[in-house]
Design a protein around this motif. Structure first.
Motif, PDB file in Angstrom:
ATOM      1  N   GLN A  96      24.847  28.337  40.584  1.00 12.23           N
ATOM      2  CA  GLN A  96      25.209  29.627  41.147  1.00 12.23           C
ATOM      3  C   GLN A  96      24.183  30.041  42.206  1.00 12.23           C
ATOM      4  N   GLY A  97      24.671  30.636  43.267  1.00 13.13           N
ATOM      5  CA  GLY A  97      23.778  31.126  44.301  1.00 13.13           C
ATOM      6  C   GLY A  97      23.326  30.082  45.299  1.00 13.13           C
ATOM      7  N   ALA A  98      23.932  28.892  45.280  1.00 14.32           N
ATOM      8  CA  ALA A  98      23.540  27.859  46.234  1.00 14.32           C
ATOM      9  C   ALA A  98      23.921  28.270  47.658  1.00 14.32           C
ATOM     10  N   SER A  99      23.057  27.933  48.606  1.00 17.39           N
ATOM     11  CA  SER A  99      23.388  28.164  50.012  1.00 17.39           C
ATOM     12  C   SER A  99      24.554  27.262  50.402  1.00 17.39           C
ATOM     13  N   GLU A 100      25.449  27.777  51.230  1.00 17.08           N
ATOM     14  CA  GLU A 100      26.639  27.016  51.609  1.00 17.08           C
ATOM     15  C   GLU A 100      26.584  26.616  53.072  1.00 17.08           C
ATOM     16  N   GLN A 115      25.886  29.494  56.650  1.00 15.67           N
ATOM     17  CA  GLN A 115      26.402  30.838  56.385  1.00 15.67           C
ATOM     18  C   GLN A 115      25.840  31.850  57.379  1.00 15.67           C
ATOM     19  N   ARG A 130      15.657  24.334  47.608  1.00 12.15           N
ATOM     20  CA  ARG A 130      16.794  25.250  47.527  1.00 12.15           C
ATOM     21  C   ARG A 130      18.090  24.451  47.325  1.00 12.15           C
ATOM     22  N   ASP A 131      18.942  24.970  46.445  1.00 14.34           N
ATOM     23  CA  ASP A 131      20.238  24.344  46.222  1.00 14.34           C
ATOM     24  C   ASP A 131      21.133  24.567  47.436  1.00 14.34           C
ATOM     25  N   SER A 304      33.393  36.578  51.343  1.00 17.35           N
ATOM     26  CA  SER A 304      32.350  37.599  51.409  1.00 17.35           C
ATOM     27  C   SER A 304      32.844  38.972  50.975  1.00 17.35           C
ATOM     28  N   SER A 306      33.706  41.710  48.679  1.00 16.14           N
ATOM     29  CA  SER A 306      33.366  42.013  47.288  1.00 16.14           C
ATOM     30  C   SER A 306      33.876  43.388  46.923  1.00 16.14           C
TER      31      SER A 306
END
Length: 330
Positions: A96-100, A115, A130-131, A304, A306
């Motif tokens: 969770q929270g990995a950079s895309e 991103q 970092r993931d 994005s 939310s």
């Protein structure tokens, strides 16, 4: 110690060690079995060679021996299967929270966009530790994203998204290949992954960007007129897209699907394929009207969106889909 072995690629990701360990185990097991089989061939050929004047004797089978040579290989194979399954599920489940990073393969280059909006060709800059999750598609034929130092290889297919993830552990520059034959210039479809210290990466990231990928998607969302149907109130002719990503969506006919990247992609390009329950198939087809990079921006924008935090009474509600909640720059 294997990093200095000429036939062993450098190990520079968090998952590389587990893959190497399994591979070494398979090689060692294969070498042991080959040596054992050839040794027994020589031993039996010597012990039971034809001898003049000596009659052959009937040898009865041994149930204990047969059970032993069945149970032991079964146990070894189950160890290999479970070990491989653990590695597979780890590789297929990004944290969770990995950079895309969105990746588009085409003959014969890799086009990448972060991103934050940074674009790259045949080069990927990432911070150490970092993931990073890669969301990949092809513009033409099948390609394969392969970074030997990270032990990742994922086919990149036209018409859909495939994903891979890694966490780099060593700063440096590492080879990026296409490992799937994709045409006459396949051998030239090469690049590099540049792993940087976090401070250096932030300095690189802050230079030359023209706005986030989601902001570009928002601008395109308005230009295409999507905001007239996809509203946050009950008056829209299309479903409300706020908070839809990652959630189950019930379709006409009773089927339920998860709104992942491939679902959003299909809804944009071929909306009549998966019509949400309660809505009519009136959305126009955008196949051929938006390119792969524009499609990536639209998907990033929808992701994005939310919903308002629970208990946020009296606070401003999220901007309606299509309204400018950010400051997109083209």
């Amino acid at each position: 110690m294997f990093d200095n072995f000429p036939l062993w690629p450098v190990r520079a990701s968090a998952g590389a060690g587990n893959i190497d360990a399994l591979y070494i185990f398979l090689v060692a097991l294969s070498a042991f079995m080959c040596a054992a089989i050839f040794t027994m061939i020589v031993v039996f050929a010597t012990m039971y060679r034809q001898r003049r004047g000596v009659e052959a004797e009937q040898i009865e089978g041994s149930s204990a021996l047969e059970i032993t040579w069945s149970i032991i290989p079964l146990g070894i194979f189950m160890v290999i299967f479970l070990w491989g399954a653990v590695i597979y599920f780890h590789e297929r489940t990004p944290p969770q929270g990995a950079s895309e990073v969105y990746v588009v393969g085409k003959q014969w280059m890799w086009k990448l966009q972060h991103q934050e909006g940074q674009r790259e060709i045949n080069e990927l800059h990432v911070p150490v530790g970092r993931d990073v999750r890669l969301i990949m598609t092809s513009q033409d034929v099948i390609h394969s994203f392969y970074v030997p130092a990270f032990r990742i290889k994922q086919d990149v297919l036209p018409g859909r998204y495939t994903t891979a993830w890694f966490r780099a552990t060593k700063p440096g520059v590492y080879h990026l290949f296409c490992s799937q034959y994709c045409g006459t210039m396949h051998s030239g479809m090469i690049g590099q992954v540049v792993v940087m210290e976090p401070a250096q990466y932030q300095a690189w990231l802050s230079g030359g960007t023209t706005g986030s990928l989601a902001a570009s998607g928002e601008s395109l969302f308005q230009q295409l007129g999507c905001s007239t149907c996809h509203r946050t109130d009950t008056q829209g002719r299309g479903p409300n897209l706020v908070g839809i990503f990652g959630k189950p969506v019930q379709l006409e006919g009773g089927r339920t699907v998860i709104a992942d990247e491939n679902y959003l992609r299909q809804c944009i390009l071929s909306p009549s394929t998966n019509v949400p329950s309660g809505f009519k198939p009136i959305m126009p087809v955008f196949q051929g009207l938006v390119g792969e990079e524009q499609l990536n921006a639209l998907v990033a924008y929808i992701k994005s969106l939310s919903p308002a935090p629970s208990g946020a009474a009296g606070k401003p509600s999220p901007a309606p889909v299509g309204t400018s909640s950010q400051n997109p720059k083209e």
